[in-house]
Design a protein around this motif. Structure first.
Motif, short mmCIF file in Angstrom:
data_model
loop_
_atom_site.label_atom_id
_atom_site.label_comp_id
_atom_site.label_asym_id
_atom_site.label_seq_id
_atom_site.Cartn_x
_atom_site.Cartn_y
_atom_site.Cartn_z
N ARG A 60 0.90 -1.18 0.00
CA ARG A 60 0.10 -0.01 0.12
C ARG A 60 0.97 1.15 0.09
N CYS A 61 0.48 2.02 -1.24
CA CYS A 61 1.33 3.19 -1.10
C CYS A 61 0.73 4.11 0.22
N CYS B 214 -1.31 7.42 -1.08
CA CYS B 214 -2.40 7.60 -1.78
C CYS B 214 -3.21 6.38 -1.51
N ASN B 215 -2.80 5.31 -0.92
CA ASN B 215 -3.33 4.23 -0.35
C ASN B 215 -3.75 3.08 -1.51
N GLN B 216 -2.95 3.30 -2.48
CA GLN B 216 -3.25 2.36 -3.67
C GLN B 216 -2.50 1.13 -3.28
N ILE B 217 -3.17 -0.08 -3.50
CA ILE B 217 -2.32 -1.31 -3.28
C ILE B 217 -2.09 -1.94 -4.40
N ASP B 218 -0.70 -2.41 -4.50
CA ASP B 218 -0.23 -3.06 -5.71
C ASP B 218 0.41 -4.50 -5.43
N CYS C 60 5.19 4.55 -6.89
CA CYS C 60 3.73 4.24 -7.05
C CYS C 60 3.16 4.83 -8.42
N ASN D 134 -0.08 5.68 -9.29
CA ASN D 134 -0.91 6.46 -9.20
C ASN D 134 -0.52 7.82 -8.78
N CYS D 135 0.48 7.94 -7.94
CA CYS D 135 1.00 9.32 -7.36
C CYS D 135 2.56 9.35 -7.27
N GLU E 42 -9.34 -6.61 -3.05
CA GLU E 42 -8.55 -5.16 -3.20
C GLU E 42 -8.31 -4.94 -4.68
N ASP E 43 -9.24 -5.04 -5.51
CA ASP E 43 -9.26 -4.67 -6.90
C ASP E 43 -7.71 -4.96 -7.52
#
Length: 147
Positions: free
Chosen positions: A40-41, A44-48, A55, A57-58, A100-101
């Motif tokens: 998790r970043c 930005c909280n994106q999980i990869d 990240c 995303n951000c 978690e998408d």
């Protein structure tokens, strides 16, 4: 356990080869269920999965490891009859969607013609192939949940 010989002398037994990549998969020593590791970043909280830096995303560069859901849904699967060296055919590969998408590419612990889109599966530890010396390499696989 595998035995190795050096210059005609027997050496102590070495453990079978294990391929668990420490950034992808964990099999706890306490016997609890294995899990995939997401990242998790912190910005930005994106999980990869696997970890991607920076990240996407951000552009953040700080992450925390999170245990991913052990269960998911088969997005697609294919039966492989002619495979790569070290893999006993036939076998099944495909994609699993996690809550978690995330969509994970993985091998299935299953016979051909038994995995279908929409099936519920769980992550397990398993032999994914044999190395050049005929020793097993282990990692994550997904196995169908019997309902």
């Amino acid at each position: 356990m595998a035995e190795t010989k050096k210059k005609g002398k027997k050496k102590e037994k070495e453990p079978d080869i294990v391929f668990f990549h420490p950034d992808l998969f964990e099999v706890p020593e306490d016997g609890s269920a294995p899990f995939l590791k997401g990242y998790r970043c912190k910005k930005c909280n994106q999980i990869d999965f696997p970890k991607i830096s920076p990240c996407p995303n951000c552009w953040g560069e700080e992450f925390e490891m999170v245990a991913l859901s052990r269960e998911g849904t088969v997005y697609s699967a294919t039966d492989i009859y002619i495979g790569q060296a070290g893999m006993e055919t036939p076998y099944v590969f495909g994609y699993v969607d996690l809550p978690e998408d995330l969509r994970i590419f993985a091998q299935f612990e299953a016979d051909v013609e038994t995995i279908n889109c929409g099936d519920k599966v769980e992550v397990v530890e398993g032999i994914i192939r044999m190395n050049n010396d005929g020793l097993p390499l282990k990692s994550y696989k997904f196995k169908k949940i019997n309902e």
